[in-house]
Design a protein around this motif. Structure first.
Motif, PDB file in Angstrom:
ATOM      1  N   ALA A 587       0.813  -1.174  -0.169  1.00 14.63           N
ATOM      2  CA  ALA A 587       0.011  -0.183   0.162  1.00 14.63           C
ATOM      3  C   ALA A 587       0.865   1.169  -0.005  1.00 14.63           C
ATOM      4  O   ALA A 587       0.810   2.236  -0.726  1.00 14.63           O
ATOM      5  N   VAL A 588       1.983   1.332   1.011  1.00  8.77           N
ATOM      6  CA  VAL A 588       2.833   2.488   0.875  1.00  8.77           C
ATOM      7  C   VAL A 588       3.742   2.583  -0.427  1.00  8.77           C
ATOM      8  O   VAL A 588       3.767   3.669  -0.996  1.00  8.77           O
ATOM      9  N   GLU A 589       3.911   1.594  -0.936  1.00  6.38           N
ATOM     10  CA  GLU A 589       5.166   1.501  -2.146  1.00  6.38           C
ATOM     11  C   GLU A 589       4.189   1.905  -3.459  1.00  6.38           C
ATOM     12  O   GLU A 589       4.581   2.535  -4.526  1.00  6.38           O
ATOM     13  N   LEU A 590       3.065   1.371  -3.565  1.00  9.72           N
ATOM     14  CA  LEU A 590       2.345   1.377  -4.771  1.00  9.72           C
ATOM     15  C   LEU A 590       1.282   2.546  -4.832  1.00  9.72           C
ATOM     16  O   LEU A 590       0.812   2.716  -5.937  1.00  9.72           O
ATOM     17  N   GLY A 591       1.128   3.106  -3.618  1.00  6.54           N
ATOM     18  CA  GLY A 591      -0.057   4.688  -3.765  1.00  6.54           C
ATOM     19  C   GLY A 591       0.483   5.570  -4.748  1.00  6.54           C
ATOM     20  O   GLY A 591      -0.547   6.018  -5.318  1.00  6.54           O
ATOM     21  N   GLU A 592       1.793   5.672  -5.092  1.00  4.17           N
ATOM     22  CA  GLU A 592       2.002   6.841  -5.903  1.00  4.17           C
ATOM     23  C   GLU A 592       1.565   6.434  -7.334  1.00  4.17           C
ATOM     24  O   GLU A 592       1.408   7.401  -8.103  1.00  4.17           O
ATOM     25  N   HIS A 593       1.072   5.234  -7.708  1.00  2.00           N
ATOM     26  CA  HIS A 593       0.869   5.087  -8.868  1.00  2.00           C
ATOM     27  C   HIS A 593      -0.636   4.681  -8.796  1.00  2.00           C
ATOM     28  O   HIS A 593      -1.282   4.266  -9.922  1.00  2.00           O
ATOM     29  N   GLY A 594      -1.311   5.070  -7.877  1.00  2.00           N
ATOM     30  CA  GLY A 594      -2.935   4.806  -7.901  1.00  2.00           C
ATOM     31  C   GLY A 594      -3.316   3.654  -7.697  1.00  2.00           C
ATOM     32  O   GLY A 594      -4.518   3.280  -7.663  1.00  2.00           O
ATOM     33  N   VAL A 595      -2.394   2.772  -7.217  1.00  2.00           N
ATOM     34  CA  VAL A 595      -2.798   1.353  -6.862  1.00  2.00           C
ATOM     35  C   VAL A 595      -3.281   1.238  -5.252  1.00  2.00           C
ATOM     36  O   VAL A 595      -2.204   1.387  -4.474  1.00  2.00           O
ATOM     37  N   LYS A 596      -4.483   0.761  -5.112  1.00  2.00           N
ATOM     38  CA  LYS A 596      -4.768   0.590  -3.575  1.00  2.00           C
ATOM     39  C   LYS A 596      -4.472  -0.999  -3.278  1.00  2.00           C
ATOM     40  O   LYS A 596      -4.722  -1.775  -4.145  1.00  2.00           O
TER      41      LYS A 596
END
Length: 682
Positions: A587-596
């Motif tokens: 969640a922390v790593e992929l958040g910048e890509h809009g991935v929940k």
């Protein structure tokens, strides 16, 4: 005109329509329309009245049923000639058709109704065969019509479908008593007859005669010689490249609105893309209204050879996409008036990659697939026209007038509101049974396309077939401990539906043993399947989600055991805790890509579970000292709500987490355990 009882007229028409529509040489999907006239008794007056049954708006000939027919009174329909206000007010006539309808129900009359009703023939077919449109789009199509058909078929210059076209064809039939039909410039064919069988025979004669003439007199290389370096890659290489390009392409095609994709590497596409004339012909675009309404006026075609690298191809496709959007905006601006509908999006519906194949896009898989099929129709049309002459589609302004026709806009506005997961593509692991199957079922119900991944290919394919056609779900084999098999499953999702939006890590197994009985092999197996497996699935899926630039969801089906310390369960509970922390980390790593990234913690889901039926249930029942068949009830009694947790309850949580309402929620675990106080999150 032959008098027919109503059921017989409709039955004959439906049978003829189905035969014609089920053969792709005769017409494209949902293209064309057919009609029959006959006599029935008016229940109000008790008198005989002449009626016409005609395929209604939006139907498909190959699957036509009686409910897809509009039924009109011929006398009232022909009386509209007296009030027709002229081509400048053509659209008003479609609304006027409603006043000629007979009885209740039935389909809405289409724009082509006048063509059928005004022509003095008992039966009429209007079709879009590739061979007929090839003649209709040849630069000297009128002369070719005479050469090929003599006086049996008459040329009709291009005119937008509508009431005036019906008047034109009616006059042509009256003036040419020996004619059995006509070629509609830029469009298709129309045929007629006194009986249903005669009309069908006339339609097929026109189609087959045109095809035979093209085959006998056409050039050997209508698309010119092959271009060096643009030939087809071998099957494995081109499908690997298609999968590598697919996510980026879907993201580009979804710039204005999310789209589902489809891919084909059919020989007809690959041969066209290898030819020297492909760039010129692709730029000219399609001609038949049914074609370009689905494919847009022209495709995006990559101008690099087949062996261009993935990175080089992606960089060039990004540039070409920007150019395409600017070009489409200019096309709209050239022709739009103050009354025109707003631009509907400037992204391509068709993307052509030499050596690889064709990607097509739409609001759902069927629409995307059909768009690709229509472009194959267009390729066949271009081949036929170039074989005999020069391909000359209708003018750009005419394409715009149909694409942004007020009637087309009204049809689009009548479409139902999309479901919550429409345009979304989901991959669910371990989905041939139990929780995974329930999740797949719920996602399909909510409008998603689903890839069911399971160790057992046959079971995965059976589960997918239960959800609908391959436009809805496919089944693939995947062992989640194998990075290669996971990548193959991800690639299958990209090739089947264009990309990926939603991944559910559900695959699992469980070994119920106390510490001293748990072997190193037990520990490794448990962690390989769920901890390592979830990591590998998430890693492969994240690459697609990032390349698409459309955001997305990753869901972990963890367990209440990730926070609850139960007896004799060291390997299973430890790996569930691993999964639970993967949720937080990703969640922390992929958040910048809009991935929940979120998780769900169920309590023992017994009913329909592959894990419980495979021996886990018997072992847990033994731990708790209850009969195995009462294990679900035992779990229910120990919960706060006193309810058994079912696969559908978990599926509901997935739907909510990935739906329209929790767009700002990531890193969360939702308990679906009917209330286990010891597993409350802190």
């Amino acid at each position: 005109m032959t008098s027919l009882e109503t059921p017989a007229a409709a039955a004959e028409l439906i049978a003829r329509s189905n035969r014609l529509g089920q053969d792709p040489k005769n017409t494209n999907y949902a293209g064309g329309n057919t009609s029959a006239k006959g006599v029935a008794t008016d229940p109000v007056t008790g008198e005989d009245v002449e009626l016409m049954w005609v395929k209604g708006s939006g139907g498909d000939l190959g699957t036509l049923t009686e409910s897809g027919l509009a039924v009109l009174r011929v006398d009232r329909l022909r009386s509209l000639v007296n009030v027709y206000p002229g081509v400048d007010r053509e659209d008003e006539m479609v609304a006027a058709f409603d006043y000629t309808l007979f009885g209740k129900g039935g389909a809405a009359p289409s724009i082509d109704t006048a063509m059928h009703g005004l022509v003095d023939a008992a039966h009429v077919d209007h079709l879009h065969p590739d061979s007929g449109i090839a003649i209709a789009t040849a630069s000297d199509g009128e002369a070719l019509t005479t050469t090929i058909f003599g006086d049996k078929v008459v040329w009709v210059p291009w005119r937008r479908p509508g009431f005036q076209l019906g008047l034109d064809i009616a006059e042509i039939k009256a003036q040419n008593p020996d004619a059995i039909g006509c070629i509609l410039g830029g469009h298709g064919i129309t045929a007629w007859g006194d009986t249903s069988d005669e009309t069908e025979a006339n339609s097929l004669w026109i189609i087959d005669t045109a095809a035979a003439y093209i085959a006998e007199h056409g050039k050997a290389e209508p698309f010119g010689p092959a271009r060096d370096g643009f030939g087809a890659l071998d099957k494995e290489a081109r499908r690997a490249k298609a999968a590598a390009l697919g996510a980026t392409l879907r993201g580009l095609a979804s710039t204005d609105a999310p789209k589902v994709g489809s891919f084909t590497d059919a020989d007809v596409v690959l041969d066209f893309l290898a030819s020297s004339e492909a760039p010129r012909l692709a730029t000219l675009g399609t001609s038949c209204p049914d074609h370009f309404l689905r494919t847009k006026v022209k495709p995006l075609i990559l101008d690099l050879p087949a062996d261009a690298s993935i990175d080089e191809s992606i960089a060039r496709l990004v540039e070409l996409h920007a150019e395409y959007r600017a070009d489409y905006q200019a096309y709209y601006d050239r022709h739009a008036t103050a009354d025109s509908p707003a631009i509907r999006g400037a992204d391509p519906a068709i993307v052509l990659v030499p050596g690889v194949g064709m990607f097509s896009y739409g609001a759902n898989k069927q629409t995307a697939r059909v768009a690709g099929e229509f472009y194959i129709n267009a390729i066949n049309v271009m081949r036929g026209a170039e074989s005999l002459s020069t391909y000359s589609p209708i003018e750009e302004s005419e394409k715009f007038n149909i694409e942004y026709w007020a009637l087309e806009e009204a049809k689009l506005q009548r479409l139902p509101k999309p479901k919550s997961h429409a345009t979304r593509v989901a991959l669910v692991t371990g989905a041939a049974s139990g929780i995974g199957k329930a999740i797949a079922t719920r996602l399909v119900k909510d409008g998603a396309c689903v890839v069911i991944a399971d160790l057992d290919l046959e079971k995965a394919q059976d589960a997918a077939a239960q959800l609908g056609s391959t436009d809805v779900a496919i089944g693939v084999q995947a062992n989640v401990t194998s990075a290669d098999e996971i990548q193959t499953a991800i690639d299958a999702a990209v090739l089947a539906f264009g990309g990926l939006d939603l991944v559910v890590n559900n695959a699992g197994l469980s070994l119920s043993k106390p510490l001293l009985d748990t072997t190193e092999g037990d520990w490794d197996l448990q962690h390989n399947v769920m901890a390592k497996g979830s990591f590998l699935v998430s890693k492969a899926a994240a690459k697609v989600l990032i390349d698409q630039k459309m955001g997305g969801d990753i869901i972990y089906i963890s367990s209440k055991n990730s926070v609850f310390a139960g007896p004799n369960n060291i390997a299973y509970s430890a790996t569930k805790a691993d999964q639970a922390h993967q949720v937080r980390l990703l969640a922390v790593e992929l958040g910048e890509h809009g991935v929940k990234v979120n998780g769900i913690n169920p309590d023992g889901v017994v009913r329909g579970s592959g894990i419980f039926s495979g021996g886990w249930g018997a072992k847990r029942a033994a731990v708790y000292g209850v009969p195995e068949e009462e294990l679900g009830a035992y779990y229910a009694k120990r919960t706060i709500l006193g309810r058994e947790v079912l696969p559908e309850n978990v599926a509901n949580a997935v739907a909510v987490l990935t739906g329209e309402d929790l767009t700002h929620t990531t890193g969360l675990h939702i308990p679906v355990d009917a209330g286990v106080a010891a597993a409350f999150l802190r």
